[in-house]
Design an enzyme around this catalytic site. Sequence first.
Site: not given
Ligand SMILES: NC(=O)C1=CN([C@@H]2O[C@H](COP(=O)(O)OP(=O)(O)OC[C@H]3O[C@@H](n4cnc5c(N)ncnc54)[C@H](OP(=O)(O)O)[C@@H]3O)[C@@H](O)[C@H]2O)C=CC1
Ligand SMILES: O=C(O)CCC(=O)C(=O)O
Length: 441
Positions: A91, A115, A127, A215, A246, A374
């Site tokens: 997952k 996790k 992943k 998240t 997100n 999820s």
């Molecule tokens: N979505 C989920 O459910 C989950 C996400 N995560 C983790 O959370 C983090 C964010 O994910 P998520 O919110 O889904 O992703 P998104 O794509 O929705 O958002 C990512 C954000 O990070 C910014 N970003 C990317 N590169 C850089 C950089 N070099 N410096 C500063 N900002 C940057 C992006 O800006 P820009 O668009 O301008 O590049 C954007 O605002 C990741 O590490 C992901 O693995 C963890 C658990 C679950």
């Molecule tokens: O919801 C999921 O299965 C994935 C979440 C994820 O990629 C993460 O926790 O980093």
Amino acid sequence: MDNQQTVSTAGSVSVPPASVEKHHKYEFFKVVQGYLDEAARVIDLPEYIKTILSQPKNEIIINFPVKMDDGSIRLFKGYRVQHNNLLGPYKGGIRYHEGVSLDDVKALAAMMTWKCALMNLPLGGGKGGVKFDPNKVSRDELQRITRRFFHALGSNIGPDTDIPAPDVGTDAKAMAWAMDTYMNTVGSLFRQSVKGVVTGKPVACGGTLGREKATGQGLVYCIQEWAEERDFQLGGATLIVQGFGNVGSFTSLILSRLGASTIAVGDHTGYLYNPEGFNPHKLQDYVKKNRSIAGYPGGKHISREEFFKIKADIFIPAALENQVGIDEAKALNVKLVAEGANGPCSPEGERILIDRGIDILPDVLANAGGVTVSYYEWVQNKRSEHWTLEEVDERLEKAMQRAYREVVEVARQKKCSMRVAAYAVALQRIAAAYGERDIFP
Ligand SMILES: NC(=O)C1=CN([C@@H]2O[C@H](COP(=O)(O)OP(=O)(O)OC[C@H]3O[C@@H](n4cnc5c(N)ncnc54)[C@H](OP(=O)(O)O)[C@@H]3O)[C@@H](O)[C@H]2O)C=CC1
Ligand SMILES: O=C(O)CCC(=O)C(=O)O
């Protein structure tokens, strides 16, 4: 990695920050293995289990062609790493980013194993990712890339095999295309619903209420536990948030309902500061329309260095890994780093934060709300049920509280960091399952 000037999607000229350069040299999988070694020592993990967990079971690399809008054919490189499926199907999310590499995806897949085990979910860790910048392709191209990738993944995924979800650069819409592709290919051989092949889908096609914000919501439940323990008032607290996608946007929004205000934000286009606090609803809408914070009115432009020096109560890293190195850890002027992102602190950065008395809520605990909801989506798909938002939130709150308390207790007993304690709880669960199975008679 070229370090030339690039034109951002909003049209302004930006220079990739130094951190992006660092990001490419960073051996993320080694870092995660380092924490595995530390936690294994803490709990006396049998050596054979550490050996099994030291590499993923499967590393799938696919080069696949996609027709672009101008008629040209471009080759994309995609990955799906299946780390461990002892506790259940693999997952984990799918990342679309120009920096995606096998090393990153291996690290992120291993973290999914910890996790899911920490949250006591009947799921393993995986992943995936495709190496490209989703901001530089059209909507139609994005759909074709997604459909081609999932077509190529074929039966490597499935509702009882490996279940992708959104991550950086992907969203519910991408999951709808993924599900549709699977249903029309491999899934058409099943004589039953295969909606559960991906999670994080739009609610209209089998997604669950509450997954989009999950998240951020889980992170806030965790921060609330920390605040209660520390007797800290979230009402009136200030936050700085890196990444307003997100995770960053929902965390900021949900915390604003508890009276906390976001005074600085940043993404790859730059950083903004507003001591009066941003309106997270407006900023989230703006980012959804414009794909970045660039051009958002009502904030002063600041440098990345200035962002990390701002005095605030909480820092929410919600972008990429390796953003808090030695310099950032020395600069941060906060009480808590609540890791929305996966791997935002380097081990050196973390050591400095700990020495400076700054608390850290580690990623595998703090951002586990996403995969937990999820799992709820997958269960609803299996049972043909629809849960209310209240039901989802209530279950998530309990799950986060339980995991938080378990991690705090192990950290106290073993006198280790919260991160090592979180790994230790996960490893104990995995070790118990391997132990019972006597896999090497
Ligand atoms: N979505 C989920 O459910 C989950 C996400 N995560 C983790 O959370 C983090 C964010 O994910 P998520 O919110 O889904 O992703 P998104 O794509 O929705 O958002 C990512 C954000 O990070 C910014 N970003 C990317 N590169 C850089 C950089 N070099 N410096 C500063 N900002 C940057 C992006 O800006 P820009 O668009 O301008 O590049 C954007 O605002 C990741 O590490 C992901 O693995 C963890 C658990 C679950
Ligand atoms: O919801 C999921 O299965 C994935 C979440 C994820 O990629 C993460 O926790 O980093």
